[in-house]
Design a protein around this motif. Structure first.
Motif, PDB file in Angstrom:
ATOM      1  N   GLY A 267      14.046  52.151 -11.731  1.00 17.23           N
ATOM      2  CA  GLY A 267      13.479  51.179 -10.904  1.00 17.23           C
ATOM      3  C   GLY A 267      12.806  49.965 -11.705  1.00 17.23           C
ATOM      4  O   GLY A 267      11.928  49.349 -11.117  1.00 17.23           O
ATOM      5  N   MET A 268      13.319  49.891 -13.033  1.00 15.29           N
ATOM      6  CA  MET A 268      12.534  48.725 -13.640  1.00 15.29           C
ATOM      7  C   MET A 268      13.245  47.496 -13.310  1.00 15.29           C
ATOM      8  O   MET A 268      14.178  47.329 -12.858  1.00 15.29           O
ATOM      9  CB  MET A 268      12.775  49.167 -15.199  1.00 15.29           C
ATOM     10  N   ASP A 269      12.453  46.418 -13.573  1.00 10.65           N
ATOM     11  CA  ASP A 269      12.726  44.829 -13.213  1.00 10.65           C
ATOM     12  C   ASP A 269      14.209  44.522 -13.991  1.00 10.65           C
ATOM     13  O   ASP A 269      14.565  45.328 -14.888  1.00 10.65           O
ATOM     14  CB  ASP A 269      11.831  44.162 -13.483  1.00 10.65           C
ATOM     15  N   ARG A 270      14.577  43.376 -13.531  1.00  6.23           N
ATOM     16  CA  ARG A 270      15.919  42.958 -13.872  1.00  6.23           C
ATOM     17  C   ARG A 270      15.788  42.302 -15.392  1.00  6.23           C
ATOM     18  O   ARG A 270      16.733  42.537 -16.153  1.00  6.23           O
ATOM     19  CB  ARG A 270      16.421  41.545 -13.096  1.00  6.23           C
ATOM     20  N   GLN A 271      14.583  41.953 -15.755  1.00  6.92           N
ATOM     21  CA  GLN A 271      14.396  41.534 -17.012  1.00  6.92           C
ATOM     22  C   GLN A 271      14.724  42.661 -18.051  1.00  6.92           C
ATOM     23  O   GLN A 271      15.350  42.691 -19.222  1.00  6.92           O
ATOM     24  CB  GLN A 271      13.232  40.677 -17.288  1.00  6.92           C
ATOM     25  N   SER A 272      13.987  43.790 -17.739  1.00  4.85           N
ATOM     26  CA  SER A 272      14.138  44.946 -18.642  1.00  4.85           C
ATOM     27  C   SER A 272      15.756  45.469 -18.638  1.00  4.85           C
ATOM     28  O   SER A 272      16.119  45.966 -19.487  1.00  4.85           O
ATOM     29  CB  SER A 272      13.145  46.112 -18.034  1.00  4.85           C
ATOM     30  N   GLN A 273      16.106  45.325 -17.510  1.00  8.39           N
ATOM     31  CA  GLN A 273      17.449  45.835 -17.455  1.00  8.39           C
ATOM     32  C   GLN A 273      18.525  44.984 -18.356  1.00  8.39           C
ATOM     33  O   GLN A 273      19.271  45.438 -19.295  1.00  8.39           O
ATOM     34  CB  GLN A 273      18.461  45.646 -15.861  1.00  8.39           C
ATOM     35  N   THR A 274      18.263  43.631 -18.225  1.00  5.00           N
ATOM     36  CA  THR A 274      19.157  42.790 -19.287  1.00  5.00           C
ATOM     37  C   THR A 274      18.540  42.885 -20.760  1.00  5.00           C
ATOM     38  O   THR A 274      19.719  42.966 -21.600  1.00  5.00           O
ATOM     39  CB  THR A 274      18.827  41.357 -18.899  1.00  5.00           C
ATOM     40  N   ARG A 275      17.397  43.312 -21.100  1.00  6.96           N
ATOM     41  CA  ARG A 275      17.038  43.445 -22.397  1.00  6.96           C
ATOM     42  C   ARG A 275      17.572  44.608 -22.839  1.00  6.96           C
ATOM     43  O   ARG A 275      18.049  44.682 -24.100  1.00  6.96           O
ATOM     44  CB  ARG A 275      15.598  43.485 -22.554  1.00  6.96           C
ATOM     45  N   VAL A 276      17.410  45.754 -22.286  1.00 10.57           N
ATOM     46  CA  VAL A 276      18.101  47.047 -22.724  1.00 10.57           C
ATOM     47  C   VAL A 276      19.763  47.141 -22.758  1.00 10.57           C
ATOM     48  O   VAL A 276      20.040  47.232 -23.906  1.00 10.57           O
ATOM     49  CB  VAL A 276      17.565  48.247 -22.013  1.00 10.57           C
ATOM     50  N   ALA A 277      20.263  46.472 -22.114  1.00  3.42           N
ATOM     51  CA  ALA A 277      21.600  46.631 -21.806  1.00  3.42           C
ATOM     52  C   ALA A 277      21.970  45.439 -23.193  1.00  3.42           C
ATOM     53  O   ALA A 277      23.210  45.939 -23.647  1.00  3.42           O
ATOM     54  CB  ALA A 277      22.283  45.779 -20.698  1.00  3.42           C
ATOM     55  N   THR A 278      21.481  44.393 -23.203  1.00  2.00           N
ATOM     56  CA  THR A 278      22.071  43.559 -24.307  1.00  2.00           C
ATOM     57  C   THR A 278      21.782  44.113 -25.575  1.00  2.00           C
ATOM     58  O   THR A 278      22.681  43.905 -26.589  1.00  2.00           O
ATOM     59  CB  THR A 278      21.304  42.214 -24.180  1.00  2.00           C
ATOM     60  N   ALA A 279      20.473  44.754 -25.712  1.00  2.00           N
ATOM     61  CA  ALA A 279      20.236  45.207 -27.166  1.00  2.00           C
ATOM     62  C   ALA A 279      21.377  46.637 -27.571  1.00  2.00           C
ATOM     63  O   ALA A 279      21.691  46.912 -28.547  1.00  2.00           O
ATOM     64  CB  ALA A 279      18.809  45.934 -27.079  1.00  2.00           C
ATOM     65  N   VAL A 280      21.633  47.289 -26.336  1.00  2.00           N
ATOM     66  CA  VAL A 280      22.634  48.310 -26.472  1.00  2.00           C
ATOM     67  C   VAL A 280      23.955  47.804 -27.153  1.00  2.00           C
ATOM     68  O   VAL A 280      24.821  48.623 -27.831  1.00  2.00           O
ATOM     69  CB  VAL A 280      22.718  49.218 -25.162  1.00  2.00           C
ATOM     70  N   SER A 281      24.476  46.785 -26.364  1.00  2.00           N
ATOM     71  CA  SER A 281      25.630  46.188 -26.482  1.00  2.00           C
ATOM     72  C   SER A 281      25.671  45.613 -28.081  1.00  2.00           C
ATOM     73  O   SER A 281      26.640  45.734 -28.567  1.00  2.00           O
ATOM     74  CB  SER A 281      26.079  45.106 -25.654  1.00  2.00           C
ATOM     75  N   GLU A 282      24.557  44.972 -28.401  1.00  2.00           N
ATOM     76  CA  GLU A 282      24.816  44.512 -29.876  1.00  2.00           C
ATOM     77  C   GLU A 282      24.853  45.752 -30.721  1.00  2.00           C
ATOM     78  O   GLU A 282      25.823  45.488 -31.846  1.00  2.00           O
ATOM     79  CB  GLU A 282      23.083  43.688 -30.215  1.00  2.00           C
ATOM     80  N   ILE A 283      24.092  46.625 -30.831  1.00  2.00           N
ATOM     81  CA  ILE A 283      24.092  47.747 -31.634  1.00  2.00           C
ATOM     82  C   ILE A 283      25.512  48.478 -31.627  1.00  2.00           C
ATOM     83  O   ILE A 283      26.052  48.950 -32.578  1.00  2.00           O
ATOM     84  CB  ILE A 283      22.899  48.781 -31.574  1.00  2.00           C
ATOM     85  N   ALA A 284      25.841  48.819 -30.219  1.00  2.00           N
ATOM     86  CA  ALA A 284      27.277  49.279 -30.114  1.00  2.00           C
ATOM     87  C   ALA A 284      28.461  48.747 -30.637  1.00  2.00           C
ATOM     88  O   ALA A 284      29.309  49.174 -31.196  1.00  2.00           O
ATOM     89  CB  ALA A 284      27.501  49.564 -28.616  1.00  2.00           C
ATOM     90  N   ARG A 285      28.339  47.276 -30.597  1.00  2.00           N
ATOM     91  CA  ARG A 285      29.163  46.424 -31.030  1.00  2.00           C
ATOM     92  C   ARG A 285      29.423  46.508 -32.835  1.00  2.00           C
ATOM     93  O   ARG A 285      30.269  46.488 -33.468  1.00  2.00           O
ATOM     94  CB  ARG A 285      29.139  44.990 -30.821  1.00  2.00           C
ATOM     95  N   ASN A 286      28.013  46.718 -33.230  1.00  2.00           N
ATOM     96  CA  ASN A 286      28.127  47.037 -34.840  1.00  2.00           C
ATOM     97  C   ASN A 286      28.702  48.417 -35.162  1.00  2.00           C
ATOM     98  O   ASN A 286      29.404  48.158 -36.050  1.00  2.00           O
ATOM     99  CB  ASN A 286      26.500  47.137 -35.112  1.00  2.00           C
ATOM    100  N   ALA A 287      28.476  49.355 -34.138  1.00  2.00           N
ATOM    101  CA  ALA A 287      28.987  50.519 -34.596  1.00  2.00           C
ATOM    102  C   ALA A 287      30.420  50.688 -34.593  1.00  2.00           C
ATOM    103  O   ALA A 287      31.126  51.225 -35.428  1.00  2.00           O
ATOM    104  CB  ALA A 287      28.443  51.477 -33.384  1.00  2.00           C
ATOM    105  N   VAL A 288      31.235  49.813 -33.544  1.00  2.00           N
ATOM    106  CA  VAL A 288      32.519  49.780 -33.554  1.00  2.00           C
ATOM    107  C   VAL A 288      33.185  48.933 -34.637  1.00  2.00           C
ATOM    108  O   VAL A 288      34.228  49.300 -35.116  1.00  2.00           O
ATOM    109  CB  VAL A 288      32.854  49.365 -31.918  1.00  2.00           C
ATOM    110  N   VAL A 289      32.630  47.654 -34.798  1.00  2.00           N
ATOM    111  CA  VAL A 289      33.273  46.673 -35.624  1.00  2.00           C
ATOM    112  C   VAL A 289      33.019  47.016 -37.041  1.00  2.00           C
ATOM    113  O   VAL A 289      33.997  46.909 -38.081  1.00  2.00           O
ATOM    114  CB  VAL A 289      32.440  45.338 -35.405  1.00  2.00           C
ATOM    115  N   HIS A 290      31.805  47.350 -37.428  1.00  2.00           N
ATOM    116  CA  HIS A 290      31.307  47.595 -38.783  1.00  2.00           C
ATOM    117  C   HIS A 290      31.362  49.253 -39.176  1.00  2.00           C
ATOM    118  O   HIS A 290      31.526  49.477 -40.327  1.00  2.00           O
ATOM    119  CB  HIS A 290      30.107  47.084 -39.142  1.00  2.00           C
TER     120      HIS A 290
END
Length: 583
Positions: free
Chosen positions: A31-54
């Motif tokens: 039920g959280m707003d669109r800004q919170s959705q974007t923030r969490v999703a972007t943070a997760v993708s950044e860290i997940a990419r680090n986990a895969v690449v590095h």
């Protein structure tokens, strides 16, 4: 208490996309707003990419942490890679990386409320991201709801290029939408001007068309009231996207791009404020703006107001000062509407003050149950002949510091003050600045005690189904030394008229069970009650036939034109008429 929800493997780029979509979907279902959705999703993708690449791959675990308060979303991403050397230096941004690398941790850290990293050379990396869940959403977060979100959140088998393409489309559509809505607003303004000219020309020739015009006006008010979410949501999205760009979430901006994004943000913010004023005014006219009173202190009010007004000071040689309110009693009123009035006052003061200061202060009046707020500026001042038009709809000042806008801010402030049981005023002179004042009762719903015994007061019967409007009339009438009786519809109004023998009746037309037209007809047919003067007070646009049916009323006034002095004078005149005709 940590409640696990789901986990996902991180082995390839497709898993990074899956992790991003799963996190966004879970936050959306919470039920959280669109800004919170974007923030969490972007943070997760950044860290997940680090986990895969590095890190050569890893694991993501999504959970809800309830204790200790506040409730948070917790995402933990681990890998068994080589780890991060000089972790503290990396987090502080002191380590230089090749272009396109090394920004993931810093970006994620800016996007969530809390991030913790544990890493050591040769032992992998563990990153924990935490985002607060608003208390009102957390209160509804049962275990059954968490299980339902767990089942619905993970998404698998998504093409990364499809996701990237969709994100690009959304950004382009949002930016195009801003320009399209601006063009549409200009077109609607031109159409409205043409329609108004046509209505004025037709009114004298086709009086029977007034009913159709009333229906159009009523439809406009209902449309604006119902469309508030649809208007505000895209504008809020544009503001959120511009903030993401300004925060360099997807990379640095060159100076020209930064200027363009700032122009987008300012235009969207200005348009949002104009839409908010227009929608609020439509709600007031339609009688659908509710008062939600709660307890607060003037210090708390000033604190929140000071923070929200900081952006308005940027680029101005004007100091904004909030004087310490001192020992003032707690207020019981609608804090958001009091804030809205004062914000309009301060915004205008800053616009029309080139240099100097704008001062906000409050004091308790002598009767100890009213507080007077003042916004004083050292600006250009206002000529006496312009002051009387300041609080009218679409009114704007003439002068060298003229600014754009709808001219609705002060008009809306006057109407909000009336709903809160107060009043607004201005004291100004050219070249000497201005003082805008708001006087409110300490407690909404409580009017000042009469200065004469109740037995000596003329009795006024107010018949209206809208509680807030009855309160306003009670406040005005009791201040004038009148005793007020209330009724919520025509049935109760007839009973109170017979039992309490009022000297004057103030009557609304649109009411449940028995409306004002029917009650007026019953009063006229009653031998005992026919002599009571009736003041019809309505927001309804009347046809010629309706006006003729109200010919027995002493006066007909529009609610939006009602003023304290005007109503008091009208009631006094009706009382005098009653005395002259009474044997």
């Amino acid at each position: 208490m940590n409640v696990p929800m789901f986990s996902l493997p991180l082995a390839c780029d497709a898993d990074v996309v899956t992790a991003r979509l799963s996190a966004r979907r879970a936050v959306e279902l919470l039920g959280m707003d669109r800004q919170s959705q974007t923030r969490v999703a972007t943070a997760v993708s950044e860290i997940a990419r680090n986990a895969v690449v590095h890190g050569g791959g890893g694991q993501m675990a999504f959970a809800i942490d309830r204790l200790p308060a506040p409730t948070v979303i917790e995402v933990q991403i681990t890998d068994q890679g080589p780890g991060i050397e000089a972790l503290d230096e990396v987090l502080l941004g002191r380590v230089q990386f090749e272009p396109g690398f090394g920004q993931g941790l810093q970006s994620a850290r800016r996007l969530v409320h809390d991030m913790a990293v544990v890493s050591a050379p040769g032992k992998g990396t563990q990153v924990r991201l935490r985002q607060r869940i608003p208390s009102e959403l957390a209160a509804r977060l049962t275990r059954a709801r968490i299980d339902a979100i767990t089942q619905a959140a993970p998404s698998r088998g998504v093409d990364p290029m499809t996701v990237l393409h969709q994100q690009n489309i959304e950004i382009v559509e949002s930016l195009d939408g801003l320009q399209a809505r601006t063009d549409e607003a200009e077109r609607l303004n031109r159409e409205l001007d043409e329609t108004n000219r046509g209505v004025v020309a037709l009114y004298s020739e086709l009086d029977h068309k007034a009913e159709q015009l009333r229906q159009v006006s009523d439809l406009k008010s209902r449309f604006l009231s119902h469309m508030s979410h649809e208007f505000r949501t895209p504008l809020s999205s544009i503001l959120a996207l511009s903030r993401l760009l300004s925060d360099r979430v997807d990379g640095e901006l060159n100076p020209e791009q930064e200027k363009q994004v700032e122009y987008i943000r300012r235009s969207a913010q200005d348009l949002l404020e104009m839409v908010n004023d227009l929608l609020d005014l439509a709600k007031v006219e339609a009688g659908k703006l509710d008062i939600k009173p709660d307890a607060f202190t003037v210090s708390e009010l000033f604190g929140s107001l000071r923070g929200s007004l900081k952006p308005l000071q940027q680029g101005r040689e004007v100091e904004l000062v909030f004087e310490e309110p001192g020992e003032l009693p707690p207020m019981f009123a609608d804090e958001s509407k009091v804030t809205q009035i004062l914000r309009n006052f301060v915004s205008n003061a800053l616009k029309f003050t080139e240099r100097g200061r704008v001062t906000v202060r409050a004091r308790l009046l002598a009767d100890a149950n009213q507080i007077r707020f003042e916004v004083a500026d050292t600006g250009i001042g206002i000529a006496a002949d312009q002051q009387k038009h300041l609080f009218e709809d679409f009114s704007q000042l003439d002068g060298r510091l003229q600014h754009g806008g709808t001219g609705l801010g002060l008009s809306l402030s006057r109407r909000l003050a009336t709903l809160l049981g107060g009043e607004v005023s201005v004291d100004s002179a050219l070249g000497k600045g201005s003082v805008f004042a708001l006087v409110l009762p300490v407690r909404w719903g409580e009017v000042r005690k009469p200065t004469v015994p109740v037995a000596d007061q003329p009795r006024i019967l107010v018949v209206d189904d809208e509680e807030s409007f009855r309160y306003v009339l009670k406040h005005i009438a009791q201040d004038a030394g009148l005793q007020v009786i209330e009724a919520v519809d025509g049935i109760e109004g007839m009973r109170r008229a017979g039992d309490d023998a009022p000297e004057v009746i103030v009557l609304d037309l649109q009411m449940p069970r028995r409306n004002g037209f029917e009650m007026l007809a019953e009063l006229a047919a009653s031998t005992a009650l026919a002599a009571i003067p009736v003041i019809v007070c309505t927001s309804q646009a009347l046809t010629l036939e309706q006006k003729l049916s109200l010919s027995g009323a002493y006066a007909i006034v529009a609610k939006h034109d009602l003023s304290r002095d005007g109503l008091t004078a009208l009631i006094r005149a009706a009382l005098a008429t009653r005395k002259e005709t009474t044997p």
